[in-house]
Each structure stands twice: as C-alpha cells, then as structure tokens.
Design an enzyme around this catalytic site. Structure first.
Site, PDB file in Angstrom:
ATOM      1  N   CYS A  92     -20.166 -20.670 -28.199  1.00  0.00           N
ATOM      2  CA  CYS A  92     -21.042 -20.208 -27.110  1.00  0.00           C
ATOM      3  C   CYS A  92     -21.740 -21.352 -26.377  1.00  0.00           C
ATOM      4  CB  CYS A  92     -22.102 -19.252 -27.650  1.00  0.00           C
ATOM      5  SG  CYS A  92     -21.496 -18.103 -28.870  1.00  0.00           S
ATOM      6  N   ARG A 223     -25.609  -2.360 -16.258  1.00  0.00           N
ATOM      7  CA  ARG A 223     -25.656  -0.898 -16.189  1.00  0.00           C
ATOM      8  C   ARG A 223     -26.971  -0.485 -15.521  1.00  0.00           C
ATOM      9  NH1 ARG A 223     -21.860   1.578 -19.526  1.00  0.00           N
ATOM     10  NH2 ARG A 223     -23.087   3.505 -19.565  1.00  0.00           N
ATOM     11  N   SER A 226     -30.564   1.861 -16.666  1.00  0.00           N
ATOM     12  CA  SER A 226     -30.719   1.867 -18.127  1.00  0.00           C
ATOM     13  C   SER A 226     -32.143   2.241 -18.518  1.00  0.00           C
ATOM     14  CB  SER A 226     -30.390   0.487 -18.700  1.00  0.00           C
ATOM     15  OG  SER A 226     -29.023   0.202 -18.570  1.00  0.00           O
ATOM     16  N   SER A 252     -24.654  -8.507 -26.338  1.00  0.00           N
ATOM     17  CA  SER A 252     -23.960  -8.947 -25.127  1.00  0.00           C
ATOM     18  C   SER A 252     -22.526  -8.432 -25.130  1.00  0.00           C
ATOM     19  CB  SER A 252     -23.973 -10.477 -25.043  1.00  0.00           C
ATOM     20  OG  SER A 252     -23.363 -11.046 -26.197  1.00  0.00           O
ATOM     21  N   CYS A 383     -27.615 -19.915 -28.666  1.00  0.00           N
ATOM     22  CA  CYS A 383     -27.225 -19.935 -30.074  1.00  0.00           C
ATOM     23  C   CYS A 383     -25.707 -20.107 -30.111  1.00  0.00           C
ATOM     24  CB  CYS A 383     -27.653 -18.655 -30.780  1.00  0.00           C
ATOM     25  SG  CYS A 383     -26.997 -17.127 -30.076  1.00  0.00           S
TER      26      CYS A 383
END
Length: 397
Positions: A92, A223, A226, A252, A383
C-alpha cells in the site's frame, strides 16, 4: 532527509479518477493508466519528455502485465528510451515510497527531474496456478493474485481484514465507531465531488468500448447518501463468530487508478520560472507487528514530523489512507488528531484503494487540498501490509 538550502519541490500533481472493481477503468491496461498521468504532470510542469531523468512508480500486482510496466508507461508517455523507468513494491505504501525515492535521487544529485507515482488495475489481476511440473491427476486450484500478493499477510497467513479486527480489539474501536468513520468519509467525498474539489487533480481517461470512446473523470466508488442506519445493517465479513466488526462498508475497496507528481530542486524550478505546489520537507518509514499492520502510520508520522521539526499541532491537513475504519480511528486516537484536519474530502473507504497508486493518490489530494484551503503544512501517510507505515511531510510557500 531534511529540506536543506535547496529543497526538493513538487511542481505538478495529478491522478486519474478511481474506478470501481470491474468498473469504468477495468479494461484499461495498467501501463496506460500510468501513461495518462505521466503525460498530464509533464504538461502541467512544462517539462519536455526528454528532460526527465528517471521515472519511478509504485505497482503491486504485476503478474501478467508484461515486462516492467513502469517502463511501458514511461515510453507510452513519449519519454525516450534513454530515460530509465522502474517500479518499487511496498504494498500500500508503494506510490508514496516512489516519491520518497525520487526526492532522494534528486537530493543526492543523481537526477534532476523525476516523475514519480503509482498505478494499479486490480480488476485485471489474474488468477494463478503453478503448472511447471505438470499435474498427474485431479483439479488444480487457482490462487487469486489480489489475495495472495496484495491482501494476505505473509507471516500470519490471514487477510488484511483480520489485522483490522486485531486493531479494533487492541485499540477498543467499536463497530459503531467504525461505521461513523465510514459514513463521515462517504459524506465528505460526496460533498467534495458535488463541490468540484477533485476536478483540478483528476485527468480524464479515455476508455474504448463497443459504445465508442468514454471519458472517465469522476471517482466511481463513493456511495452518495450513505448513512449510519443503512451501514449498521451490514454483517461483519472477516470474523463471523459474533465478535467481528469489520464490514465491506467500513473497509476500503479494490480499485483501479494511477497518480503521479513531477519533482525537481527548488533552484531548478526557479530557473524555469515554475511555482512549486510544495516542498518535500521530510519522510519516514517504520515497522510494526504484522498482525496490527494498520497502526504503522503512528510511528511513521511521529518520525516524519520530528524530522521536519514540527509538532502534530503544526500540521494543517493530514491525508491518512483509510484502509479500514478501525485503523483510521486507532491512528487518530493514538496521535490525538482533530477529525477536521484528517481526510477532509473523504478517504479510501469512499474513494477506493488501488494498491500501488494509493500512496501517490493521497499525496496528490493533499497537495491540491492545501492549495484550496490555504494550508501550509501537510502530512501524507499509509499503513502497509506486512506491518509497516510510511509518511511524508510537505510544505507550501
């Protein structure tokens, strides 16, 4: 790294819209996504392709993409064969690590102008089978390269979602608290999209289909509408024994996209009469126990901010990758961060997380956010699967 008298600066920063899994960008080869952002940042920086010293991109899921996809992206953008291009892999953190490596190369005098970034098309990641020695009898199971190379911890052999459950338990982050983080992310991203906050940072991607050429320029994953009530109805996905708290809505997504920046020394920018977006002040990386990989940004941010000579209170905007809401809540809690300073236009829970691209994507968003809100100091951090964290401090003006 310290800024010094002639700091490394970022001249331009752009990204594609982020596509949903098997969505709008799913048919686009990953190197074409890279080519799109490289062309754009060079144009914005008024840098000719032949002036580039080096291209460095984060890219995680490389299986089946052909030899050196970053080289393919570089050449596709018109950068000559004489200019080296290569990938770095830090899961990541890859896209941000690429920017760190670029700044390092420039600071040491090895390069003058570097294009750095990240790219990923998770939709195109293949399933794998090892058949070198043949199969005498029976079925051959196919391994999902997304899971085995991107989302499964190599040390404990479980999904990243379990590491988020571990963080939730250890840092006492409830299901409700996670859902609240996720709703805030979605609502902020919805507001940002409607207000046009992302328009300047996004470069359109032209996608060919049976219907003709389609222009993709809006993040596909958020979205709209939400709310906590709807989100609370989803069942935990990774732990189904009644103790789970992590759901598809407070984690995610799997996504497609690319991002890039152009870096050079401040004096080089001045000689070209270019105004930097920001200077790279410091960066840091850290290791943590892989079972709680999500808290990697805590030591990384502390170290990067200390190297910069700042305090956490000095920072105007934080972009911290939202791999999971549990992780975001734990980091904010541990560092004592104001929610109003973190991911102010939503994070990866809403926008998506194309693995190799995310590190540079959050930096691109951070740079444009600082410019838009008139902020001075920013921190980008992520992270990293396997138990790591990476952070970078940038400063405008």
């Amino acid at each position: 790294m310290n800024a010094g008298s002639d700091p490394v600066v970022i001249i331009s920063a752009a990204r594609t819209a982020i596509g949903s899994f098997n969505g709008a960008l799913s048919t686009v080869p990953v190197h074409n996504l890279g080519t799109t952002v490289i062309k754009e940042v060079l144009q914005r920086a008024k840098v000719a392709p032949e002036e580039v010293s080096e291209v460095i991109f984060g890219h995680v899921l490389t299986a089946g993409c052909g030899q050196n996809p970053t080289r393919q992206a570089s050449v596709g953008a018109g950068i000559p064969y004489s200019v080296p291009a290569w990938s770095c892999q830090m899961i990541c953190g890859s896209g941000l690590k690429a920017v760190c490596l670029a700044a390092q190369s420039i600071a040491m005098g090895d390069s003058t102008i570097v294009v750095a970034g990240g790219m990923e098309n998770m939709s195109k990641a293949p399933h794998l089978a090892h058949l070198r020695s043949g199969v005498k009898m029976g079925e051959v199971p196919l391994a999902d390269s997304i899971l085995c190379d991107g989302l499964t911890d190599a040390f404990h052999n479980y999904h990243m979602g379990i590491t988020a459950e571990n963080v939730a338990k250890k840092w006492q982050v409830s299901r409700e608290a996670q859902d609240k983080v996720a709703v805030v992310s979605q609502n902020r991203a919805e507001h940002a999209q409607k207000a046009g906050h992302f328009d300047k940072e996004i470069v359109p991607v032209h996608v060919s289909s049976r219907k003709g050429l389609t222009e993709v320029k809006i993040d596909e994953f958020p979205r709209h509408g939400s709310n906590l009530e709807a989100m609370s109805k989803l069942k935990p996905y990774f732990l189904t024994d009644g103790t789970g708290t992590v759901t598809p809505a407070n984690a995610s997504g799997m996504n497609d996209g690319a991002a890039a920046v152009v870096l050079m020394k401040k004096t080089e920018a001045e000689s070209r009469m270019l105004k930097p977006l920001a200077q790279v002040v410091s960066w840091s990386q850290a290791g943590v126990e892989p079972s709680v990989m999500g808290v990697g940004p805590i030591p990384a941010i502390k170290q990067a901010v200390a190297k910069a000579g700042w305090s956490l209170e000095d920072v105007d905007v934080f972009e911290i990758n939202e791999a999971f809401a549990a992780v975001s809540a734990a980091i904010a809690k541990e560092l004592g961060l104001s929610p109003e300073k973190v991911n102010i236009d939503g994070g990866a829970i809403a926008l998506g997380h194309p693995l190799g691209a995310s590190g540079c994507r959050i930096l691109v968003t951070l740079l444009h956010t600082l410019e838009r809100v008139g902020g001075t100091r920013g921190v980008a951090a992520l992270c990293i699967g396997g138990g790591m964290g990476i952070a970078m401090c940038v400063q405008r003006g």
